[in-house]
Scaffold this motif. Structure first.
Motif, PDB file in Angstrom:
ATOM      1  N   MET A  30       0.814  -1.209   0.000  1.00 52.16           N
ATOM      2  CA  MET A  30       0.000   0.000   0.000  1.00 52.16           C
ATOM      3  C   MET A  30       0.852   1.266   0.000  1.00 52.16           C
ATOM      4  SD  MET A  30      -3.104   1.243   2.448  1.00 52.16           S
ATOM      5  CE  MET A  30      -4.100  -0.138   1.973  1.00 52.16           C
ATOM      6  N   THR A  31       0.470   2.177  -0.871  1.00 51.30           N
ATOM      7  CA  THR A  31       1.077   3.499  -0.970  1.00 51.30           C
ATOM      8  C   THR A  31      -0.043   4.525  -1.001  1.00 51.30           C
ATOM      9  OG1 THR A  31       2.950   2.634  -2.224  1.00 51.30           O
ATOM     10  CG2 THR A  31       2.531   4.979  -2.417  1.00 51.30           C
ATOM     11  N   VAL A  32       0.183   5.657  -0.353  1.00 56.36           N
ATOM     12  CA  VAL A  32      -0.779   6.754  -0.379  1.00 56.36           C
ATOM     13  C   VAL A  32      -0.288   7.774  -1.400  1.00 56.36           C
ATOM     14  CG1 VAL A  32      -1.840   8.617   0.954  1.00 56.36           C
ATOM     15  CG2 VAL A  32      -1.455   6.386   2.020  1.00 56.36           C
ATOM     16  N   THR A  56      -5.346   5.502  -2.175  1.00 56.18           N
ATOM     17  CA  THR A  56      -4.443   4.411  -1.834  1.00 56.18           C
ATOM     18  C   THR A  56      -4.306   3.554  -3.075  1.00 56.18           C
ATOM     19  OG1 THR A  56      -6.228   2.987  -1.009  1.00 56.18           O
ATOM     20  CG2 THR A  56      -5.058   4.342   0.621  1.00 56.18           C
ATOM     21  N   CYS A  68      -6.839   2.588  -8.144  1.00 57.59           N
ATOM     22  CA  CYS A  68      -6.664   3.343  -6.902  1.00 57.59           C
ATOM     23  C   CYS A  68      -7.984   3.397  -6.146  1.00 57.59           C
ATOM     24  CB  CYS A  68      -6.211   4.768  -7.200  1.00 57.59           C
ATOM     25  SG  CYS A  68      -4.632   4.885  -8.048  1.00 57.59           S
ATOM     26  N   VAL A  71      -9.577   8.181  -1.109  1.00 58.64           N
ATOM     27  CA  VAL A  71      -9.557   8.372   0.342  1.00 58.64           C
ATOM     28  C   VAL A  71     -10.207   9.704   0.704  1.00 58.64           C
ATOM     29  CG1 VAL A  71      -8.064   8.691   2.374  1.00 58.64           C
ATOM     30  CG2 VAL A  71      -7.485   6.970   0.651  1.00 58.64           C
ATOM     31  N   ARG A 104      -1.749   8.868   5.849  1.00 56.15           N
ATOM     32  CA  ARG A 104      -0.767   7.803   6.066  1.00 56.15           C
ATOM     33  C   ARG A 104      -0.719   7.389   7.528  1.00 56.15           C
ATOM     34  NH1 ARG A 104       4.533  10.073   3.393  1.00 56.15           N
ATOM     35  NH2 ARG A 104       5.434   8.215   4.352  1.00 56.15           N
ATOM     36  N   ILE A 107      -3.967   5.391   8.336  1.00 53.31           N
ATOM     37  CA  ILE A 107      -3.918   4.036   7.764  1.00 53.31           C
ATOM     38  C   ILE A 107      -2.969   3.172   8.583  1.00 53.31           C
ATOM     39  CG2 ILE A 107      -3.150   2.706   5.761  1.00 53.31           C
ATOM     40  CD1 ILE A 107      -4.295   5.082   4.053  1.00 53.31           C
ATOM     41  N   VAL A 127       3.746   3.500   6.174  1.00 55.96           N
ATOM     42  CA  VAL A 127       3.009   3.495   4.910  1.00 55.96           C
ATOM     43  C   VAL A 127       3.646   4.563   4.015  1.00 55.96           C
ATOM     44  CG1 VAL A 127       0.768   3.860   3.812  1.00 55.96           C
ATOM     45  CG2 VAL A 127       0.877   2.771   6.057  1.00 55.96           C
ATOM     46  N   GLY A 129       4.426   7.190   0.846  1.00 54.19           N
ATOM     47  CA  GLY A 129       3.563   8.152   0.184  1.00 54.19           C
ATOM     48  C   GLY A 129       4.235   8.878  -0.954  1.00 54.19           C
TER      49      GLY A 129
END
Length: 170
Positions: A30-32, A56, A68, A71, A104, A107, A127, A129
């Motif tokens: 997972m990446t924001v 995300t 994606c 959010v 981030r 999460i 997490v 970003g």
């Protein structure tokens, strides 16, 4: 054309065709991602507008087209008076980066429990970003040292963001 598109989308929504769908993302991937932009002096009274959208996604988002999950998003008049495009972009960036870091952190707390807080909590986010801008001049200011903006708040916004970039927080 825009009003026609809005009406078409409203019709699709009324027919049950518009839904927000959440796609599974493996937690370890997972990446924001937050994209932000601004318009300078385009609003009534020469006010500027800033906005962002946060998603995300899999960490593959940096190299390939990826589904994606929405959010958060926001678009609003910039409250302070800005005197340049750079000032509008940096004000939008400041708000977007603040919400990006919060997403981030939230999460991470949901996945792993409450994190420990200290002065350097941003450096310890687990997490990852990415923040995205289309403003080349802003991007260039974040990556190099050189000319200094005349507006004090713009300078502060840029220095804070540059520190986050150099620290590999974003």
């Amino acid at each position: 054309k825009l009003n026609g598109l809005v009406k078409e989308l409203q019709k699709i929504q009324q027919e049950g065709g518009a839904r927000i769908v959440m796609h599974p993302v493996p937690l370890e991937e997972m990446t924001v991602v937050t994209m932000f932009d601004a318009s300078f002096g385009g609003e009534q009274g020469m006010k500027s507008q800033g906005g962002f959208v946060t998603f995300t996604a899999s960490n593959k988002v940096a190299v390939e087209e990826t589904l994606c999950n929405l959010v958060e998003f926001q678009s609003a008049v910039i409250s302070r008076v800005v005197k340049s495009t750079m000032a509008a972009e940096s004000a939008s960036m400041s708000a977007a980066v603040d919400r990006h870091l919060y997403a981030r952190l939230l999460i991470e707390a949901i996945i792993q429990g409450e994190p420990e807080f200290g002065e350097d909590w941003r450096l310890k986010l687990k997490v990852p970003g990415i923040c995205v801008t289309d403003a080349k001049s802003l991007f260039d200011h974040l990556g190099t040292t050189g000319s200094v903006p005349k507006e004090r708040q713009t300078l502060i916004d840029l220095l804070v963001a540059r520190d986050l970039v150099e620290s590999k927080v974003i």
